[in-house]
Design an enzyme around this catalytic site. Structure first.
Site, PDB file in Angstrom:
ATOM      1  N   HIS A   1      -7.759  -5.626  -0.291  1.00 46.39           N
ATOM      2  CA  HIS A   1      -6.552  -4.803  -0.187  1.00 46.39           C
ATOM      3  C   HIS A   1      -5.446  -5.452   0.648  1.00 46.39           C
ATOM      4  O   HIS A   1      -4.277  -5.131   0.475  1.00 46.39           O
ATOM      5  CB  HIS A   1      -6.911  -3.452   0.426  1.00 46.39           C
ATOM      6  CG  HIS A   1      -5.766  -2.486   0.500  1.00 46.39           C
ATOM      7  ND1 HIS A   1      -5.056  -2.063  -0.614  1.00 46.39           N
ATOM      8  CD2 HIS A   1      -5.174  -1.860   1.577  1.00 46.39           C
ATOM      9  CE1 HIS A   1      -4.109  -1.216  -0.250  1.00 46.39           C
ATOM     10  NE2 HIS A   1      -4.150  -1.088   1.067  1.00 46.39           N
TER      11      HIS A   1
ATOM     12  N   SER B   1       0.834  -1.200   0.000  1.00 47.12           N
ATOM     13  CA  SER B   1       0.000   0.000   0.000  1.00 47.12           C
ATOM     14  C   SER B   1       0.874   1.257   0.000  1.00 47.12           C
ATOM     15  O   SER B   1       1.687   1.444  -0.893  1.00 47.12           O
ATOM     16  CB  SER B   1      -0.955  -0.045   1.193  1.00 47.12           C
ATOM     17  OG  SER B   1      -1.973   0.911   1.080  1.00 47.12           O
TER      18      SER B   1
ATOM     19  N   ASP C   1      -9.525  -5.043  -5.000  1.00 53.12           N
ATOM     20  CA  ASP C   1      -8.955  -4.092  -4.047  1.00 53.12           C
ATOM     21  C   ASP C   1      -9.781  -2.810  -4.068  1.00 53.12           C
ATOM     22  O   ASP C   1      -9.852  -2.120  -5.082  1.00 53.12           O
ATOM     23  CB  ASP C   1      -7.498  -3.793  -4.430  1.00 53.12           C
ATOM     24  CG  ASP C   1      -6.752  -3.005  -3.359  1.00 53.12           C
ATOM     25  OD1 ASP C   1      -7.399  -2.213  -2.647  1.00 53.12           O
ATOM     26  OD2 ASP C   1      -5.530  -3.184  -3.243  1.00 53.12           O
TER      27      ASP C   1
END
Length: 347
Positions: free
Chosen positions: A322, A196, A283
């Protein structure tokens, strides 16, 4: 009949009054919501530092109740918590995790024993987590339970005054990387893994390392984005404002004003090591198309010519979203095949 008509009128007038009261309450609620909706962009524009805090979320601890000094409380009984000091008044928190099968040996051991494991044959991963300022999220804990790698986690994102900063994050990561390199056998591979927001730090770091002629053995990007402006525009939090006239001026320019770029799309043109990109199609935080776009840019990069660049998508049906790619039973083989390591890397 008159009495009936009077009762009917009384009931009807009462209903009308009730309806008027509900309408007035609804109007007041809508007015408050409108004021809040309009105020937020103005506040962020006038106080760009708020936008920076929303990007880094370093004031958020998730879960709130965990004690980061005790990784064993998270089931990591083969992990050592310690701190590095790159400069006076600044500490970087680190979790050093050895392979899960070494958990019995790790019991009761101090930092010296953990540091001695750098002389083993196990590859080392410097893991750079996402925002929210914690080492303890479930997906991170599962990754740290990896069967065959030593994981060092770098946190403490911020300047010496504690405020978040892209430059400080990259400098912290570089400090930990150099600290690791000084302790590793030269033949032992050292990989960098970002997740991320950590992918932006990772590409910044690897760009610096490549510029000085000492890139890592490989770069792994999990759920990456191209740059922070494109990610902010696609983030679910921006959905209610995305089509507001002046969205870029109110929100995205405030990010730029804080000198926050995380320009991975530019960095891939200066990176010279193998790159693996992992992204789930469902995601909802960093859209899949941003990871794919980054891969397309990396695959055309001149600096990456001659290096392996691979993109691994995970179908929506798997529901990895995610942060659950670690659940993939194929991940150990994907990593081992890409890294070419003799040790199967298995979460």
């Amino acid at each position: 009949v008159k009495r009936f008509v009077k009762r009917y009128l009384d009931v009807d007038s009462g209903f009308v009054l009730l309806r008027l009261s509900l309408v007035m309450k609804l109007k007041r609620i809508l007015m408050v919501l409108l004021i809040v909706y309009v105020s937020i962009p103005c506040i962020i524009k006038l106080c760009p530092s708020i936008q920076a805090k929303l990007v880094f979320l370093n004031f958020v601890r998730m879960p709130y109740f965990i004690d980061l000094q005790k990784p064993a409380d998270q089931g990591l009984n083969h992990t050592h918590n310690f701190y590095l000091q790159p400069e006076t008044g600044l500490s970087i928190g680190v979790w050093h995790t050895v392979p899960a099968r070494m958990w019995k040996e790790a019991q009761g051991k101090a930092g010296d024993w953990y540091e001695s494991t750098f002389g083993s044959a196990h590859p080392v991963i410097l893991y750079l987590h996402g925002n929210a300022g914690t080492r303890g999220g479930d997906h991170r804990v599962q990754l740290y339970k990896s069967g065959c790698v030593i994981v060092c986690l770098c946190v403490g994102w911020g300047d010496s005054d504690g405020s978040p900063s892209e430059g400080a994050m990259t400098s912290d990561a570089l400090f930990v990387y150099d600290w690791l390199k000084r302790r590793l056998n030269e033949e032992l591979p050292l990989y960098i893994w970002g997740h991320s927001l950590g992918t932006g730090v990772a590409t910044n770091l690897v760009r610096r390392l490549s510029d000085r002629g000492s890139p890592p053995d490989a770069l792994i990007l999990e759920s990456p984005f191209t740059n922070i402006r494109e990610e902010a525009r696609s983030h679910p939090f921006s959905m209610v404002y995305r089509y507001l006239p002046g969205f870029d001026w109110f929100f995205l320019d405030a990010i730029t004003a804080n000198n926050i770029r995380f320009a991975s799309d530019e960095n891939v043109n200066h990176i010279s090591c193998p790159v693996l990109i992992l992204h789930a199609e469902d995601d909802g935080v960093v859209p899949f198309h941003l990871g794919k776009k980054l891969y397309n840019l990396a695959s055309r990069s001149k600096s990456l010519s001659g290096h392996k660049v691979q993109f691994v998508p995970f179908p929506s049906a798997l529901a990895y979203k995610h942060k659950f790619i670690y659940r993939s039973p194929e991940l150990p083989n994907i990593l081992s095949d890409f890294l070419g390591t003799a040790h199967p890397i298995s979460p």
